[in-house]
Write a protein that holds these residues in place. Structure first.
Motif, PDB file in Angstrom:
ATOM      1  N   ARG A 287      45.100  49.864  39.940  1.00 35.70           N
ATOM      2  CA  ARG A 287      45.549  49.523  38.505  1.00 35.70           C
ATOM      3  C   ARG A 287      44.622  48.394  37.851  1.00 35.70           C
ATOM      4  O   ARG A 287      44.772  47.205  38.232  1.00 35.70           O
ATOM      5  CB  ARG A 287      47.192  49.227  38.580  1.00 35.70           C
TER       6      ARG A 287
ATOM      7  N   LYS B 284      45.329  54.006  44.702  1.00 37.30           N
ATOM      8  CA  LYS B 284      45.342  53.930  43.228  1.00 37.30           C
ATOM      9  C   LYS B 284      44.840  52.634  42.865  1.00 37.30           C
ATOM     10  O   LYS B 284      45.048  51.679  43.665  1.00 37.30           O
ATOM     11  CB  LYS B 284      46.773  54.244  42.425  1.00 37.30           C
TER      12      LYS B 284
ATOM     13  N   CYS C 110      45.242  49.593  31.921  1.00 40.19           N
ATOM     14  CA  CYS C 110      46.118  49.081  31.020  1.00 40.19           C
ATOM     15  C   CYS C 110      45.294  47.915  30.023  1.00 40.19           C
ATOM     16  O   CYS C 110      45.002  47.046  30.523  1.00 40.19           O
ATOM     17  CB  CYS C 110      47.384  48.492  31.894  1.00 40.19           C
TER      18      CYS C 110
ATOM     19  N   ARG D 166      51.908  43.917  39.010  1.00 41.77           N
ATOM     20  CA  ARG D 166      51.858  45.016  38.386  1.00 41.77           C
ATOM     21  C   ARG D 166      50.525  45.753  38.094  1.00 41.77           C
ATOM     22  O   ARG D 166      50.293  46.820  37.621  1.00 41.77           O
ATOM     23  CB  ARG D 166      52.672  44.707  36.981  1.00 41.77           C
ATOM     24  N   LEU D 167      49.486  44.845  38.199  1.00 45.37           N
ATOM     25  CA  LEU D 167      48.258  45.259  38.255  1.00 45.37           C
ATOM     26  C   LEU D 167      47.543  44.838  39.538  1.00 45.37           C
ATOM     27  O   LEU D 167      47.936  43.720  40.129  1.00 45.37           O
ATOM     28  CB  LEU D 167      47.423  44.489  36.897  1.00 45.37           C
ATOM     29  N   ASP D 168      46.282  45.483  39.936  1.00 48.12           N
ATOM     30  CA  ASP D 168      45.619  45.141  41.246  1.00 48.12           C
ATOM     31  C   ASP D 168      44.486  44.145  40.768  1.00 48.12           C
ATOM     32  O   ASP D 168      44.309  43.235  41.264  1.00 48.12           O
ATOM     33  CB  ASP D 168      45.123  46.407  41.922  1.00 48.12           C
TER      34      ASP D 168
ATOM     35  N   GLU E 108      42.531  57.058  42.208  1.00 46.63           N
ATOM     36  CA  GLU E 108      43.165  57.136  40.747  1.00 46.63           C
ATOM     37  C   GLU E 108      42.945  55.946  40.258  1.00 46.63           C
ATOM     38  O   GLU E 108      43.168  54.921  40.907  1.00 46.63           O
ATOM     39  CB  GLU E 108      44.543  57.510  40.940  1.00 46.63           C
ATOM     40  N   LEU E 109      42.505  55.905  38.978  1.00 52.90           N
ATOM     41  CA  LEU E 109      42.242  54.525  38.172  1.00 52.90           C
ATOM     42  C   LEU E 109      43.236  54.736  37.161  1.00 52.90           C
ATOM     43  O   LEU E 109      43.052  55.677  36.194  1.00 52.90           O
ATOM     44  CB  LEU E 109      40.881  54.714  37.915  1.00 52.90           C
ATOM     45  N   VAL E 110      44.061  53.763  37.039  1.00 51.99           N
ATOM     46  CA  VAL E 110      44.947  53.543  35.660  1.00 51.99           C
ATOM     47  C   VAL E 110      44.565  52.249  35.147  1.00 51.99           C
ATOM     48  O   VAL E 110      44.654  51.196  35.671  1.00 51.99           O
ATOM     49  CB  VAL E 110      46.389  53.301  36.334  1.00 51.99           C
TER      50      VAL E 110
ATOM     51  N   GLY F  76      43.554  46.007  35.025  1.00 52.04           N
ATOM     52  CA  GLY F  76      43.781  45.485  33.454  1.00 52.04           C
ATOM     53  C   GLY F  76      42.674  45.149  32.678  1.00 52.04           C
ATOM     54  O   GLY F  76      41.656  44.663  33.189  1.00 52.04           O
TER      55      GLY F  76
END
Length: 295
Positions: free
Chosen positions: A94, A92, A125, A140-142, A121-123, A96
């Protein structure tokens, strides 16, 4: 009993012959026979019946082989998952963003990544400047796409893409019918901007184009809210070309005829991140930036 024993059992059950199993495994038939006998002694059951025509699974052997094959499949899946994760093929990311991925540049970057890494998986924010910095620092973010003027000290970053700036004007403004505007034409306007406590990056960025003495009106709000104020006649603002593709009733976007009317967006990440999939994403964006002449 170990993994090799399970493999020898599976191959022997498939071949139904010690000789053929030995050929398939590149071993002596006596070696396989000893390993099978050891497993049978450990389990206390006979797995194979030996006869002139070869081997035949006993009832206990048939039941045993169901579990043997399941175990081998699970081990193979574990090895495959570890290999894929180690090469960044799964996992995954993450991400921003400060600007939503609605414009051609960021949209095409993410589309290319989806094709290159379909199992990742790409999330996404969307956050303001302060939130992006804190989320990267707190893991909390990569990674994050951040306008260069909003970068914080010692951020690990590289250029990703750049976007043209446009003027967002009330639709009834005299300049809204112009084919283009200049900084001089905008200096006499009230310029709306986003601003949060302790963060003046947007205002300072606008001032770098418009100079001092500008009447700024700062708001701790989203860009959509600022554009709503533009539509209501409270002033004008600057927007990226991608933001200008999203229609806001009462707002007209006009090109800016200045060579410096653009914003650079960098990819930011925590320098000590070790996840292979994050490294793969960073490398992908680096290569894409270089192909566009930005690296």
């Amino acid at each position: 009993m170990d993994i090799l024993d399970l493999r020898y059992l599976a191959v022997t059950a498939s071949a139904m012959s010690l000789t053929r199993a030995a050929e398939m495994l590149g071993l002596n038939a006596s070696t396989i026979s000893r390993r099978i006998t050891r497993v049978e002694d450990e389990l206390g059951v006979t797995l194979f019946e030996r006869g002139r025509s070869g081997l035949r699974l006993t009832e206990a052997g048939r039941m045993m082989m169901i579990h043997v094959q399941r175990s081998l499949d699970d081990i193979e899946a574990l090895i495959r998952a570890g290999r894929n994760n180690g090469h960044g093929l799964t996992g995954k990311v993450r991400l921003g963003v400060r600007l939503p991925p609605i414009g051609e540049l960021l949209r095409s970057l993410l589309g290319a990544w989806r094709l290159a890494a379909s199992d990742v998986e790409l999330v996404v924010c969307e956050m303001n400047d302060h939130e992006l910095q804190a989320a990267i620092a707190e893991r909390r973010l990569d990674v994050a796409f951040v306008p260069r003027h909003a970068l914080w000290p010692r951020a690990a970053s590289m250029p990703a893409y750049r976007e043209a700036l446009v003027a967002a004007l009330p639709s009834l403004h005299p300049l809204s019918a112009s084919p283009a505007v200049t900084w001089d034409l905008l200096r006499g306007e009230v310029v709306l901007t986003q601003e949060w406590e302790g963060s003046h990056t947007a205002l300072e960025f606008f001032a770098s184009f418009l100079g001092s003495g500008i009447r700024f009106s700062a708001h701790p709000a989203s860009k959509q809210t600022v554009l709503g104020l533009v539509a209501a006649g409270y002033g004008v603002t600057l927007a990226t070309a991608s933001q200008g593709t999203v229609g806001v009733p009462g707002v007209t976007y006009v090109p800016i005829a200045e060579q410096n009317a653009w914003v650079m967006v960098d990819l930011v990440w925590a320098a000590d991140r070790e996840e292979p999939v994050v490294g793969r994403f960073v490398a992908f964006i680096r290569d894409e930036a270089r192909s566009r002449g930005l690296g």
